[in-house]
Design a protein around this motif. Structure first.
Motif, PDB file in Angstrom:
ATOM      1  N   ASN A 110       0.816  -1.215   0.000  1.00  0.00           N
ATOM      2  CA  ASN A 110       0.000   0.000   0.000  1.00  0.00           C
ATOM      3  C   ASN A 110       0.847   1.262   0.000  1.00  0.00           C
ATOM      4  O   ASN A 110       0.445   2.290  -0.546  1.00  0.00           O
ATOM      5  CB  ASN A 110      -0.935   0.013   1.211  1.00  0.00           C
ATOM      6  CG  ASN A 110      -2.030  -1.033   1.107  1.00  0.00           C
ATOM      7  OD1 ASN A 110      -2.491  -1.343   0.008  1.00  0.00           O
ATOM      8  ND2 ASN A 110      -2.436  -1.599   2.236  1.00  0.00           N
ATOM      9  N   LYS A 111       2.027   1.159   0.600  1.00  0.00           N
ATOM     10  CA  LYS A 111       2.907   2.334   0.692  1.00  0.00           C
ATOM     11  C   LYS A 111       3.874   2.431  -0.481  1.00  0.00           C
ATOM     12  O   LYS A 111       4.579   3.422  -0.631  1.00  0.00           O
ATOM     13  CB  LYS A 111       3.711   2.274   2.000  1.00  0.00           C
ATOM     14  CG  LYS A 111       4.383   3.586   2.356  1.00  0.00           C
ATOM     15  CD  LYS A 111       5.175   3.468   3.640  1.00  0.00           C
ATOM     16  CE  LYS A 111       5.901   4.772   3.926  1.00  0.00           C
ATOM     17  NZ  LYS A 111       6.761   4.694   5.121  1.00  0.00           N
ATOM     18  N   TYR A 167      -2.791   1.797   8.423  1.00  0.00           N
ATOM     19  CA  TYR A 167      -3.398   3.130   8.435  1.00  0.00           C
ATOM     20  C   TYR A 167      -3.990   3.500   7.077  1.00  0.00           C
ATOM     21  O   TYR A 167      -5.044   4.127   6.992  1.00  0.00           O
ATOM     22  CB  TYR A 167      -2.316   4.141   8.842  1.00  0.00           C
ATOM     23  CG  TYR A 167      -2.748   5.580   8.865  1.00  0.00           C
ATOM     24  CD1 TYR A 167      -3.384   6.118   9.989  1.00  0.00           C
ATOM     25  CD2 TYR A 167      -2.515   6.427   7.773  1.00  0.00           C
ATOM     26  CE1 TYR A 167      -3.775   7.444  10.021  1.00  0.00           C
ATOM     27  CE2 TYR A 167      -2.906   7.754   7.795  1.00  0.00           C
ATOM     28  CZ  TYR A 167      -3.537   8.256   8.922  1.00  0.00           C
ATOM     29  OH  TYR A 167      -3.924   9.582   8.948  1.00  0.00           O
ATOM     30  N   ARG A 168      -3.314   3.108   6.003  1.00  0.00           N
ATOM     31  CA  ARG A 168      -3.741   3.510   4.660  1.00  0.00           C
ATOM     32  C   ARG A 168      -4.851   2.639   4.083  1.00  0.00           C
ATOM     33  O   ARG A 168      -5.379   2.946   3.020  1.00  0.00           O
ATOM     34  CB  ARG A 168      -2.540   3.484   3.706  1.00  0.00           C
ATOM     35  CG  ARG A 168      -1.510   4.553   3.989  1.00  0.00           C
ATOM     36  CD  ARG A 168      -0.264   4.373   3.118  1.00  0.00           C
ATOM     37  NE  ARG A 168       0.662   5.472   3.298  1.00  0.00           N
ATOM     38  CZ  ARG A 168       1.503   5.555   4.325  1.00  0.00           C
ATOM     39  NH1 ARG A 168       1.520   4.597   5.243  1.00  0.00           N
ATOM     40  NH2 ARG A 168       2.311   6.583   4.433  1.00  0.00           N
ATOM     41  N   ARG A 169      -5.185   1.551   4.735  1.00  0.00           N
ATOM     42  CA  ARG A 169      -6.148   0.614   4.160  1.00  0.00           C
ATOM     43  C   ARG A 169      -7.597   0.996   4.430  1.00  0.00           C
ATOM     44  O   ARG A 169      -8.503   0.416   3.843  1.00  0.00           O
ATOM     45  CB  ARG A 169      -5.893  -0.794   4.711  1.00  0.00           C
ATOM     46  CG  ARG A 169      -4.617  -1.429   4.200  1.00  0.00           C
ATOM     47  CD  ARG A 169      -4.413  -2.815   4.775  1.00  0.00           C
ATOM     48  NE  ARG A 169      -5.490  -3.732   4.398  1.00  0.00           N
ATOM     49  CZ  ARG A 169      -5.554  -4.988   4.823  1.00  0.00           C
ATOM     50  NH1 ARG A 169      -4.623  -5.467   5.640  1.00  0.00           N
ATOM     51  NH2 ARG A 169      -6.542  -5.768   4.447  1.00  0.00           N
ATOM     52  N   ASN A 170      -7.821   1.957   5.291  1.00  0.00           N
ATOM     53  CA  ASN A 170      -9.192   2.322   5.648  1.00  0.00           C
ATOM     54  C   ASN A 170      -9.305   3.843   5.685  1.00  0.00           C
ATOM     55  O   ASN A 170      -8.535   4.516   6.369  1.00  0.00           O
ATOM     56  CB  ASN A 170      -9.558   1.731   7.007  1.00  0.00           C
ATOM     57  CG  ASN A 170     -11.044   1.718   7.240  1.00  0.00           C
ATOM     58  OD1 ASN A 170     -11.721   2.732   7.067  1.00  0.00           O
ATOM     59  ND2 ASN A 170     -11.567   0.556   7.634  1.00  0.00           N
ATOM     60  N   ASN A 171     -10.266   4.363   4.948  1.00  0.00           N
ATOM     61  CA  ASN A 171     -10.432   5.817   4.869  1.00  0.00           C
ATOM     62  C   ASN A 171     -11.407   6.366   5.895  1.00  0.00           C
ATOM     63  O   ASN A 171     -11.607   7.580   5.965  1.00  0.00           O
ATOM     64  CB  ASN A 171     -10.895   6.204   3.458  1.00  0.00           C
ATOM     65  CG  ASN A 171      -9.813   5.985   2.416  1.00  0.00           C
ATOM     66  OD1 ASN A 171      -8.635   6.228   2.685  1.00  0.00           O
ATOM     67  ND2 ASN A 171     -10.205   5.520   1.234  1.00  0.00           N
ATOM     68  N   ALA A 172     -12.032   5.490   6.679  1.00  0.00           N
ATOM     69  CA  ALA A 172     -12.956   5.967   7.712  1.00  0.00           C
ATOM     70  C   ALA A 172     -12.178   6.748   8.771  1.00  0.00           C
ATOM     71  O   ALA A 172     -11.217   6.226   9.349  1.00  0.00           O
ATOM     72  CB  ALA A 172     -13.687   4.790   8.346  1.00  0.00           C
ATOM     73  N   PRO A 173     -12.557   7.997   9.045  1.00  0.00           N
ATOM     74  CA  PRO A 173     -11.796   8.834   9.986  1.00  0.00           C
ATOM     75  C   PRO A 173     -11.597   8.204  11.357  1.00  0.00           C
ATOM     76  O   PRO A 173     -10.517   8.323  11.949  1.00  0.00           O
ATOM     77  CB  PRO A 173     -12.639  10.115  10.070  1.00  0.00           C
ATOM     78  CG  PRO A 173     -13.379  10.163   8.774  1.00  0.00           C
ATOM     79  CD  PRO A 173     -13.687   8.729   8.447  1.00  0.00           C
ATOM     80  N   LYS A 176      -8.936   5.420  11.037  1.00  0.00           N
ATOM     81  CA  LYS A 176      -7.606   5.999  10.833  1.00  0.00           C
ATOM     82  C   LYS A 176      -7.089   6.606  12.142  1.00  0.00           C
ATOM     83  O   LYS A 176      -5.907   6.509  12.459  1.00  0.00           O
ATOM     84  CB  LYS A 176      -7.649   7.063   9.723  1.00  0.00           C
ATOM     85  CG  LYS A 176      -7.918   6.497   8.343  1.00  0.00           C
ATOM     86  CD  LYS A 176      -7.955   7.577   7.284  1.00  0.00           C
ATOM     87  CE  LYS A 176      -6.563   8.020   6.884  1.00  0.00           C
ATOM     88  NZ  LYS A 176      -5.866   6.986   6.103  1.00  0.00           N
ATOM     89  N   SER A 180      -3.698   5.691  14.301  1.00  0.00           N
ATOM     90  CA  SER A 180      -2.765   6.751  14.704  1.00  0.00           C
ATOM     91  C   SER A 180      -2.471   6.681  16.199  1.00  0.00           C
ATOM     92  O   SER A 180      -1.314   6.773  16.627  1.00  0.00           O
ATOM     93  CB  SER A 180      -3.352   8.118  14.343  1.00  0.00           C
ATOM     94  OG  SER A 180      -2.512   9.164  14.758  1.00  0.00           O
TER      95      SER A 180
END
Length: 256
Positions: A110-111, A167-173, A176, A180
């Protein structure tokens, strides 16, 4: 020759000596064609200077916490109220390392960065066998792995070898945010664990040109220190192999 850790590897029938934290040029005969230096403490011919970011673990815990960026302190406090489980493995099994490799390679895909291949996995196993590897992770409330950090240790320094999160696999705030919190909590808990276990230095690794990574590392209140890494040929075969490697790397950069 004084050095902290060393491995003798064979790749494509070429023997490679891997030296960590060298304090002088490795001149001993290990029947290797190439000596690979990682984080040498002094300049050595053919090695590249790099900047690494280190935290002094001799400081009191309250000073270490106060040196963190304000946003990191806030997230660590929030994480402490979550149902996170902090896992430390000083003798991970081969299966533990395979699970890490699978997790990391999803992260790397993903990165768009280098993956942990069979050679790298073997390195982790060899370091584990020398009691020089620590695997850490944070589990969520459903016991799912949220993030990993793997370290090389000589019982004085703890050097970050790998870190990974999805972290990059899900766009739900909210998801994420959870990743973090977990990532910062893992780093902080590891700092405290290495301090408690007698380490003097926590090394977050090289400060790359990626500004996001650079700022993340510098948010943990350390200092920039010079280190030296690279390869030194020991014979004609070593020189030839390193020449091929240089040609391939130059070709790769030209096509990017």
């Amino acid at each position: 020759m004084t050095y902290i850790l060393s491995l003798l590897r064979t790749s494509w029938y070429i023997k490679i000596a891997q030296i960590y934290y060298a304090t002088q040029l490795h001149e001993e005969n290990l029947s290797s064609s190439i000596v690979s230096y990682s984080n040498a403490l002094i300049p050595i011919p053919n090695l590249s200077e790099q900047k690494t970011y280190q935290i002094n673990l001799n400081l009191p815990e309250e000073i270490l916490f106060g040196n963190l960026r304000k946003s990191n302190r806030s997230q660590i406090k929030q994480a402490a109220a979550k149902s996170f489980t902090h896992i430390i493995q000083t003798d991970p099994t081969n299966q533990d390392l395979l699970l890490f490799q699978k997790f990391y390679n999803h992260f790397a895909k993903n990165k768009h960065t280098h993956r942990c291949n069979a050679f790298h996995l073997k390195t982790l196993q060899l370091l584990r066998d020398q009691h020089a590897l620590v695997l850490t992770k944070i589990l969520g409330e459903k016991e799912e792995t949220l993030c990993y950090r793997i370290y090389l240790t000589d019982r004085i320094r703890a050097l970050t070898l790998y870190s990974a999160s999805h972290y990059r696999r899900n766009n739900a705030p909210d998801i994420k945010r959870l990743y973090s919190l977990a990532s910062r909590y893992l780093l902080w808990k590891n700092i405290l664990w290495f301090k408690k276990n007698g380490h003097a230095i926590y090394d977050l690794g090289s400060l790359t040109t990626d500004e996001n990574i650079r700022q993340f590392k510098m948010g943990f209140g350390g200092e920039i220190v010079k280190a030296y890494s690279g390869y030194v040929p020991k014979n004609r075969m070593g020189k030839f192999i390193l020449w091929i490697r240089k040609v391939k790397m130059n070709s790769r950069w030209k096509h990017q």
